[in-house]
Design an enzyme around this catalytic site. Structure first.
Site, PDB file in Angstrom:
ATOM      1  CG  ASP A  49      -1.842   1.178   1.311  1.00  0.00           C
ATOM      2  OD1 ASP A  49      -3.045   1.000   1.054  1.00  0.00           O
ATOM      3  OD2 ASP A  49      -1.369   2.298   1.630  1.00  0.00           O
ATOM      4  CE1 TYR A  54       1.001   7.603   2.734  1.00  0.00           C
ATOM      5  CE2 TYR A  54       1.354   5.379   1.919  1.00  0.00           C
ATOM      6  CZ  TYR A  54       0.613   6.270   2.659  1.00  0.00           C
ATOM      7  OH  TYR A  54      -0.496   5.835   3.332  1.00  0.00           O
ATOM      8  CE  LYS A  79      -3.552   4.795   1.007  1.00  0.00           C
ATOM      9  NZ  LYS A  79      -2.128   4.433   0.911  1.00  0.00           N
ATOM     10  CG  HIS A 112      -4.180   9.674   0.858  1.00  0.00           C
ATOM     11  ND1 HIS A 112      -2.828   9.699   0.610  1.00  0.00           N
ATOM     12  CD2 HIS A 112      -4.298   9.143   2.094  1.00  0.00           C
ATOM     13  CE1 HIS A 112      -2.169   9.223   1.657  1.00  0.00           C
ATOM     14  NE2 HIS A 112      -3.042   8.883   2.578  1.00  0.00           N
TER      15      HIS A 112
END
Length: 258
Positions: A49, A54, A79, A112
């Site tokens: 994930d 990120y 996301k 997200h």
């Protein structure tokens, strides 16, 4: 844990998702991220994930490809953080993730956050539903869902006549049980995916939702022994699936051992 020991759960769309996965939040460094993903895959994890936020999609894609595991056996989630009103702009954003991951498709693509506002929440979700329904082997995304959406956000989508998500991914663990949204998702047959099911480490000061004061409790005992104890208390049967973010490779084993 072998990959054959990880149960698969069927989403409303018919797509199947592993019940346990690895999240790569707070792993922005290339080698560390790749090592953790490789270790997870070696131990049998088949759900990784990531997210645009990120800044490590590229490293996840590299680790998946270098693992030698057939692509169809690894479930990859990413996301998008912002909202969209234009379909071509959203498609370009999805393509950006595909380019970073260097993969032909994304198994699960999530909104997200609901923080883009009601109008863009609705428009983005409408557009994602149009995109995921497109036919052909080159579909960029196979399943869609939401992350951090509360009951009111989900009701707004339903009131707009839009389909329920395949997944709603929220923070859930013994100290943050979020009964209202859990009950709503169960009632509306929305796959509930828990992130941080073993709670957050002492280095993280961020926790979402009610009950977040647990993060300031003294002597949380963030070590292998206490992780196993926490895992034994996690009501995994209450969650459709879960993703755990564990930076130390030794702790990649904790969900299986729990």
């Amino acid at each position: 844990m072998s990959s054959s020991q990880v149960p698969l759960v069927t989403l409303n769309s018919g797509y199947r998702i592993p019940q346990i996965g690895l999240g790569v939040y707070e792993l922005p460094e290339r080698e560390q991220c790749k090592q953790v993903v490789r270790d997870a895959l070696d131990e049998g994890y088949r759900l990784i994930d990531s997210a645009q936020f990120y800044q490590n999609e590229r490293y996840v894609g590299e680790a998946v490809k270098e693992s030698g595991i057939p692509r169809e056996q690894v479930f990859v989630t990413t996301k998008v953080y912002r909202g969209f009103n234009d379909k071509q702009e959203l498609l370009a954003n999805i393509q950006k993730s595909l380019d970073e991951l260097d993969l032909e498709y994304i198994d699960l693509f999530l909104m997200h956050s609901p923080l883009c506002g009601k109008e863009q929440r609705i428009s983005t979700w409408r557009l994602l539903n149009e995109i995921v329904k497109e036919k052909g082997a080159k579909r960029p995304i196979r399943a869609i869902g939401l992350s951090n959406f509360g009951v009111e956000h989900l009701r707004q989508l339903a009131d707009a006549g839009l389909p329920s998500p395949d997944v709603n991914q929220i923070e859930l663990h013994p100290h943050l049980q979020q009964h209202e949204i859990v009950d709503y998702c169960k009632q509306h047959n929305i796959h509930l995916q828990a992130y941080c099911p073993l709670m957050r480490g002492p280095g993280s000061k961020q926790s979402l939702g009610e009950g977040a004061d647990w993060a300031r409790m003294p002597n949380m005992g963030w070590n292998a022994t206490s992780l196993k104890e926490i895992a034994s208390k996690v009501p995994f049967e209450e969650y459709s699936s879960s993703t755990t973010s564990l930076v130390n490779p030794e702790r990649v084993l904790a969900p299986a051992e729990g």
